[in-house]
Design a protein around this motif. Structure first.
Motif, PDB file in Angstrom:
ATOM      1  N   SER A  25       0.020   3.221   7.096  1.00 54.56           N
ATOM      2  CA  SER A  25       0.316   3.086   8.523  1.00 54.56           C
ATOM      3  C   SER A  25       1.425   4.059   8.910  1.00 54.56           C
ATOM      4  O   SER A  25       2.127   4.593   8.046  1.00 54.56           O
ATOM      5  N   ASN A  59      -4.635   9.660   7.118  1.00 52.09           N
ATOM      6  CA  ASN A  59      -4.902   8.274   6.724  1.00 52.09           C
ATOM      7  C   ASN A  59      -5.230   8.148   5.245  1.00 52.09           C
ATOM      8  O   ASN A  59      -5.702   7.100   4.794  1.00 52.09           O
ATOM      9  N   ASP A 116       4.970   3.353   7.625  1.00 47.46           N
ATOM     10  CA  ASP A 116       5.239   3.400   6.189  1.00 47.46           C
ATOM     11  C   ASP A 116       6.039   4.649   5.829  1.00 47.46           C
ATOM     12  O   ASP A 116       5.912   5.692   6.481  1.00 47.46           O
ATOM     13  N   TYR A 151       0.885   1.678  -1.322  1.00 46.40           N
ATOM     14  CA  TYR A 151       0.822   1.161   0.035  1.00 46.40           C
ATOM     15  C   TYR A 151       0.047  -0.151   0.042  1.00 46.40           C
ATOM     16  O   TYR A 151      -0.592  -0.529  -0.949  1.00 46.40           O
ATOM     17  N   SER A 152       0.065  -0.849   1.153  1.00 46.09           N
ATOM     18  CA  SER A 152      -0.612  -2.136   1.239  1.00 46.09           C
ATOM     19  C   SER A 152      -2.120  -1.947   1.156  1.00 46.09           C
ATOM     20  O   SER A 152      -2.638  -0.833   1.308  1.00 46.09           O
ATOM     21  N   ALA A 153      -2.808  -3.045   0.929  1.00 45.40           N
ATOM     22  CA  ALA A 153      -4.267  -2.999   0.824  1.00 45.40           C
ATOM     23  C   ALA A 153      -4.910  -2.548   2.127  1.00 45.40           C
ATOM     24  O   ALA A 153      -6.051  -2.077   2.130  1.00 45.40           O
ATOM     25  N   GLN A 154      -4.191  -2.681   3.228  1.00 52.22           N
ATOM     26  CA  GLN A 154      -4.731  -2.259   4.524  1.00 52.22           C
ATOM     27  C   GLN A 154      -4.677  -0.744   4.708  1.00 52.22           C
ATOM     28  O   GLN A 154      -5.219  -0.206   5.665  1.00 52.22           O
ATOM     29  N   GLY A 155      -4.005  -0.041   3.798  1.00 47.78           N
ATOM     30  CA  GLY A 155      -3.944   1.411   3.874  1.00 47.78           C
ATOM     31  C   GLY A 155      -2.612   1.910   4.398  1.00 47.78           C
ATOM     32  O   GLY A 155      -1.640   1.162   4.521  1.00 47.78           O
TER      33      GLY A 155
END
Length: 401
Positions: free
Chosen positions: A135, A36, A138, A129-133
């Motif tokens: 995935s 992660n 991805d 990557y997106s602000a959500q981290g």
């Protein structure tokens, strides 16, 4: 400075030839621990090459034939076990240009005002990557090539840590460079699964897991810290051809640990513990095969009293770090559980003054060459955490020389 980076729309780069090898690559226990975590590296090249973005993109596509798991995606089996599904979906690639010369950008990073994070500039030079981290859907790797008005260029690479550690990513980028230079094949045969590299003492994995849970770090303030060469040479005794008294890492780590301890120490707690954690390339200790590019790292710590580190002689601090480094091989001995258990208990006890370091020197990034010569500098985000646990993660930024 008002940096303007013009980026093309992202494109997908796939292997240049069909891949008919394994469709499922298992992850090692250490890969899973870091699945992660996103890692970011930037390699700066001062000497121009012909059409940098297109040249590197072609090399990337060819390299994915040999490193085909990188073009896949993470997946989970019915029992929840994570693996790389070799789908060949490819990686993300962005071509970009900037309105400044590269030296001006580097100067702004090194001398940025205190209220302007250096990484605000560096983030413009990477695909992220997106602000959500990160995935599982991805891409495992994102790459951006940014051309500057001077002809120099920066290659920004962002990847899921489950894919590779720093040494492994440097190996891959060396292969991209070799194939971009029209070599027939990479000089190193890649190895993505190595049984010998999967054997780590359970207690050591547990210690690494506890520490890795801090990544990515919350509530951070990002800083770029430059330690003068004159200070490093003074600590190492690097004058008049004399033998150096310590390694570059030991000198830099000692300065960072001492300075930060002085900053956060309380006068009424000089006997409280301060801890230095550092990550280490463990390939030689684990007997990993040449070309293995999965995660093969371990961690160790140096522990001392706050007053000792803050007020002691810098060479004494260097000695503490060296002794901690010398203990690393013992982690892989059959009788290592007790020492590793002590490390784990220290971490679980929740020291409120810990510094975590990782060095990017001598990993192989300095050997990457896309056609104009080796890089001038490798950079990564340097994170200083200001929070209740007073923990930090610092990446040592290495000049090419």
């Amino acid at each position: 400075m008002s940096l303007v980076v013009s980026k093309s729309l992202p494109v997908v780069v796939r292997p240049s030839e069909p891949v008919t090898t394994a469709t499922k690559i298992m992850l090692s226990p250490m890969d899973k621990i870091l699945s992660n975590v996103a890692v970011r590296a930037l390699l700066a090249f001062e000497i121009p090459i012909h059409e940098p973005a297109e040249t590197i993109k072609r090399g990337l596509s060819r390299a994915l034939v040999y490193y085909y798991p990188i073009a896949g995606r993470l997946a989970a089996a019915a029992d929840g076990d994570i693996y790389i599904n070799c789908t060949g979906e490819g990686v993300t690639f962005i071509s970009a240009s900037a309105n400044y010369a590269m030296k001006e950008i580097m100067s702004s990073v090194d001398q940025h005002p205190p209220d302007v994070p250096a990484t605000a500039v560096l983030l413009e030079l990477t695909a992220n990557y997106s602000a959500q981290g990160v995935s599982r859907t991805d891409p495992l790797l994102l790459m951006q090539v940014t051309m500057f008005s001077c002809g120099g260029f920066i290659v920004g690479v962002t990847w899921n840590h489950a894919l590779a550690d720093g040494f492994g990513m440097a190996e891959f980028l060396q292969a991209v460079g070799e194939l971009a230079r029209q070599l027939p094949k990479p000089s190193v045969v890649p190895v993505r699964w190595d049984e010998s590299a999967q054997v780590m003492p359970p207690s050591l994995l547990a210690a690494c897991y506890q520490i890795a849970r801090c990544l990515p770090l919350p509530n951070i303030v990002e800083q770029n810290i430059t330690i003068p060469w004159s200070l490093i040479r003074h600590i190492r005794g690097d004058t008049d051809g004399q033998t150096c008294s310590c390694t570059m890492f030991e000198a830099v780590a000692a300065v960072l640990w001492q300075c930060r301890t002085r900053t956060v120490m309380c006068d009424d707690r000089p006997d409280a513990p301060t801890v230095l954690y550092f990550w280490v390339n463990a390939r030689k200790y684990m007997g990993a095969k040449d070309g293995y590019y999965g995660n093969c790292i371990t961690t160790n710590m140096a522990v001392a009293k706050i007053g000792t580190v803050a007020n002691g002689d810098i060479m004494d601090v260097v000695g503490m770090i060296r002794r901690a480094k010398e203990q690393i091989p013992e982690q892989f001995n059959k009788d290592a559980d007790m020492a590793i258990g002590d490390q784990l208990s220290h971490w679980q006890a929740g020291y409120d003054n810990a510094l975590m370091l990782t060095s990017w020197r001598n990993l192989g990034f300095e050997d990457v060459d896309f056609g104009g010569g080796k890089m001038a500098r490798v950079m990564s985000t340097c994170l200083i955490l200001i929070s209740s646990c007073q923990c930090a993660w610092c990446a040592y930024l290495a000049k090419g020389n």
